[in-house]
Each structure stands twice: as C-alpha cells, then as structure tokens.
Design an enzyme around this catalytic site. Structure first.
Site, mmCIF file in Angstrom:
data_model
loop_
_atom_site.group_PDB
_atom_site.id
_atom_site.type_symbol
_atom_site.label_atom_id
_atom_site.label_comp_id
_atom_site.label_asym_id
_atom_site.label_seq_id
_atom_site.Cartn_x
_atom_site.Cartn_y
_atom_site.Cartn_z
ATOM 1 N N LYS A 99 81.374 47.642 -108.356
ATOM 2 C CA LYS A 99 79.915 47.524 -108.422
ATOM 3 C C LYS A 99 79.558 46.877 -109.760
ATOM 4 C CE LYS A 99 78.791 51.818 -105.885
ATOM 5 N NZ LYS A 99 78.618 53.291 -106.065
ATOM 6 N N GLU B 198 70.269 53.666 -96.984
ATOM 7 C CA GLU B 198 71.000 52.413 -96.793
ATOM 8 C C GLU B 198 70.916 51.916 -95.357
ATOM 9 O OE1 GLU B 198 74.933 52.501 -98.480
ATOM 10 O OE2 GLU B 198 74.187 53.122 -100.433
HETATM 11 P P1 PGA Z 1 74.791 54.855 -104.990
HETATM 12 O O1 PGA Z 1 75.810 55.166 -103.818
HETATM 13 O O2 PGA Z 1 74.501 53.404 -105.006
HETATM 14 O O3 PGA Z 1 73.610 55.705 -104.635
HETATM 15 O O4 PGA Z 1 75.440 55.317 -106.259
HETATM 16 C C1 PGA Z 1 76.745 54.243 -103.349
HETATM 17 C C2 PGA Z 1 78.139 54.837 -103.335
HETATM 18 O O5 PGA Z 1 78.341 56.014 -103.698
HETATM 19 O O6 PGA Z 1 79.085 54.133 -102.995
HETATM 20 ZN ZN ZN Z 2 80.582 55.943 -103.477
#
Ligand code: PGA
Ligand code: ZN
Length: 425
Positions: A334, A202
């Site tokens: 998300k 990231e």
């Molecule tokens: P991921 O991690 O997109 O790899 O699931 C992001 C998070 O855990 O917030």
């Molecule tokens: Zn997370």
C-alpha cells in the site's frame, strides 16, 4: 523540471476530506494523484495529517495542504520529475519524522504519486509502461471482496474481507467475468436468506450472518452457483485483519462472544483451511503476535498464501525480517502505508527477492485515482486487491486494468496461479 505543485482538498469514497496533488512540468505535462485512507491501519504505517477539531469529524486536511503548498512545493520546484528516487528521498528528509507526522503521509503520498504521473506524461507513456520500461509484465490476479466485515461493516462479522480469486481464468478480463457472477449469486443468496444489509465500505455486501462460517458457506455456494469449481477454478481469500480484535495474544471474537488465545486462533483458521478452498489469508494474527505468525506460516504456508499487511506495513526492512523469521510468505503493498512510491517499490522488490507473493492494494477510503492499477502492472506485482465489485472508486481500478490488458494483447499474459507462492498445490 517541476515548475508548479499544487495541493487541493477533494473528497474520498467515505465522504471524508483528502489531499489531491497536481504537478506541472516545464514542458507543460501534468500529473495528479489523490491520497487514499485506511480504517484498519497498522500501528507502524505512515500517518495522515488531519486538522482535528469539530469540522468534518476532525478529519479535515488543511494542515496537510499547508504543508504541501508551503513546504513541499517550494522544495520540489526545479527538481527533475524523472528522478523519483531523489524526490521521494527529499520528501522523507523534509518531513524528518519516522511516520511522516510533520508534513503528513497524505500530503507526501499524493505528491509522490503525482510526480510519477507527470514524468510518465512528459514522455507520452502510460504510467504502467513508464514503470516497466522494456521488462515484460503480467496482468495481476484480482482479489475481489464479496462480503465486507470487521472495521468496514461495524464489526458485523469478525473477518474483514471475504474475497474470491480466480487463478484459473485465461485472462484478467475473464477473472472479472467469473467474479461478477459470484458477486451476483452471493447477493441473491443473501437476499433469499434475509441476510443482506446493503454494502460495506469497499462495496462488498454488508452481511447479517450469525457466524464467520456462515459467510464461508455462502461464499462457497455462490461460487458453485456461478458454475465455478471451488479450489480448481476459483478459491477463497480472507483478510482476517486480526489486529483489529487481537492484542497481547488474546483475540476477542464479536460474533460468538469468545476470546481465543493465539493457539486457538490458529486452530480455528486451520479448520477453515481444511474445510474450505482457501488460497490466501491476510493478517491471520495481530501485528504484535510475531510468534503466532511464525507458527501459522510453518504449519500452513506451503498450501496457503499468508499475507502481512498490518504486520509489514509496506516496509522493505520488515519484509526481509519476516522472510528470515518465516512470519509470512507474501506482502501487501500500500503506497500510503510506506509513504512514498519509492519506499513502496522497495518493499515490493524486497518481497520478490525472497519469493513472496506481492499484492498491490487499495485502502478502504478510496477515490477515482487509478495509480495502483498501474503500479500492479508496471511493477509486475502479480496480484491486485481493490475491494469489491461495486462502487466506482473500486470499479475504476478494475476497469483501468481491462484497458491496459486490451492495449497489450498477448504481450500481457494473466499471472493466474503463478502469482501465488504455493508449494503444495
Ligand atoms: P484499510 O483496510 O484500508 O481500512 O486499512 C484494508 C486492509 O486491511 O487490507
Ligand atoms: Zn488488510
């Protein structure tokens, strides 16, 4: 009215195939969106449909594209793009599985977000405004990764995200200015100490630290070097992502080769809370350790935001249950975890209804798609988590919020401290 829906394969920030959906309306307006992808996924989240086999490590998306182009497109053609709720309900029904395994969470979320963009475009509105209507909005508090770890850096350190938040900044733009100085300072401190190994998934520095505490110390030093008063101007935010190394109440730490039980895990995090200016902790315990979450939140929930990610998987029912049981005081949102825009919004609304902090979040696999920046503003989430302060799939989101803030002027105040569900501050 939707006259065309087309799915194509594009590539994400890890160089893996992903799904882009493009919607065309009768009026000529179009909308486009790209599905993101997680690496540290919760077991309850919507599943991406991948081809398997040899090509691209089994991650190709031809099956998801076929579902989009041959099943979803004919079903949505003729529907009103403004009826997001009806379209998302239809997508859920068409798929018919609990975790979107038939048509694919990737095909479904790309379609759902593309419809949203097309509807806003048809009205000639920026997406955030289409979502907000006449309601006032705030600019979100950014949660920005400085070091990557966990599943995003080959488990080099246990904790997945070491982040900072600048709630005392006067604006979103100023919060990013402060963050930029911390990111720079952290990079040079690591370089001097010979602990810098590039960047993780990231965009945060990939560290060669010998302990999680060394990361916390370095972050604290970077904040001070950037001229910020720890705990006053800015604070630390951690995503432990404990489901990655914890199961059945046993937590295997890679760095110091210890296994902790739930109590010891809580005690370790409690020591960090006592010794560092930590404002927020995500997934402090594993998704199967609800009792641990309850104990942790009872003890520390008044002074620290405690976010459920893998535990709540952007699910409204789980958010309400977590609030009733005192498992967390905040929820990560998300869209691809929920499956559709409407389900993600329902989870956010459920969070707000119980006074939770709400954080719209990217995934570790991202693209130039900036939909989540608009969701964070238009839904007045209060917080936005996108990854680090490097790599354009991350910067695209931060930069989009800057544009929105500029366009709003004083009508777009910064959420700051008000975004955090802290009783004792
Ligand atoms: P991921 O991690 O997109 O790899 O699931 C992001 C998070 O855990 O917030
Ligand atoms: Zn997370």
């Amino acid at each position: 009215t939707i006259v065309r829906l087309h799915g194509r394969r594009v590539w994400d920030s890890r160089g893996r195939p992903t799904v882009e959906a493009e919607v065309t309306l009768a009026c000529g307006a179009t909308g486009r969106a790209i599905a993101p992808a997680g690496a540290s996924t919760g077991s309850g989240e919507a599943l991406d449909l991948r081809d398997g086999g040899e090509t691209f490590g089994g991650l190709d998306v031809n099956k998801a594209l076929a579902a989009l182009n041959l099943v979803i497109a004919p079903a949505l053609t003729g529907m009103d793009a403004r009826a997001q709720g009806a379209i998302d309900a239809h997508l859920v029904e068409l798929d018919g599985t609990p975790q979107r395994s038939r048509l694919g969470g990737n095909a479904i979320v790309a379609t759902s977000m593309a419809v949203l963009h097309a509807a806003a475009a048809a009205l000639g509105m920026p997406l955030w405004r289409y979502l907000a209507g006449d309601r006032p909005v705030r600019m979100p508090l950014p949660e920005v990764q400085i070091f990557g770890g966990g599943a995003h850096a080959a488990r080099r350190v246990d904790v997945q995200d070491f982040m900072i938040m600048c709630p005392a900044a006067g604006s979103f733009a100023e919060a990013l200015e402060w963050t930029a100085e911390v990111y720079r300072a952290a990079g040079s401190l690591m370089k001097q100490a010979g602990k810098l190994q590039g960047v993780a998934d990231e965009g945060g520095y990939w560290p060669a630290f010998d302990s999680n505490e060394e990361a916390l110390d370095t972050l604290l030093q970077a904040m001070q070097q950037a001229g910020l008063r720890p705990g006053v101007d800015a604070g630390i935010s951690l995503d432990i992502a404990a489901s990655e190394f914890g199961r059945g109440g046993r937590y295997k730490l890679a760095l110091d080769q210890r296994t902790l039980d739930s109590e010891q895990m809580i005690a370790m995090l409690g020591r960090w809370l006592d010794n560092y200016p930590i404002l927020s902790i995500e997934d402090p315990l594993a998704e199967d350790d609800a009792a641990g979450f309850a104990r942790f939140t009872a003890e520390y929930g008044a002074r620290c935001q405690i976010i459920g990610d893998d535990l709540l998987v952007t699910n409204a029912g789980r958010v309400a249950a977590a609030a009733a049981a005192g498992h967390t005081n905040a929820v990560l949102i998300k869209p691809n975890q929920a499956g559709t825009v409407s389900e993600a919004h329902a989870a956010l609304t459920a969070g707000k209804a119980v006074g939770f902090g709400t954080i719209v979040s990217a995934r570790s696999g991202e693209s130039e798609d900036v939909t989540i920046a608009h969701l964070a503003v238009g839904w007045d989430a209060g917080q936005l988590k996108v990854g680090s302060f490097a790599r354009s799939e991350r910067m695209a989101k931060w930069n989009e919020v800057l544009r929105i803030e500029e366009s709003l002027g004083s009508a777009g105040p910064f959420s700051g401290w008000g975004a955090l569900p802290l009783k004792n501050r």
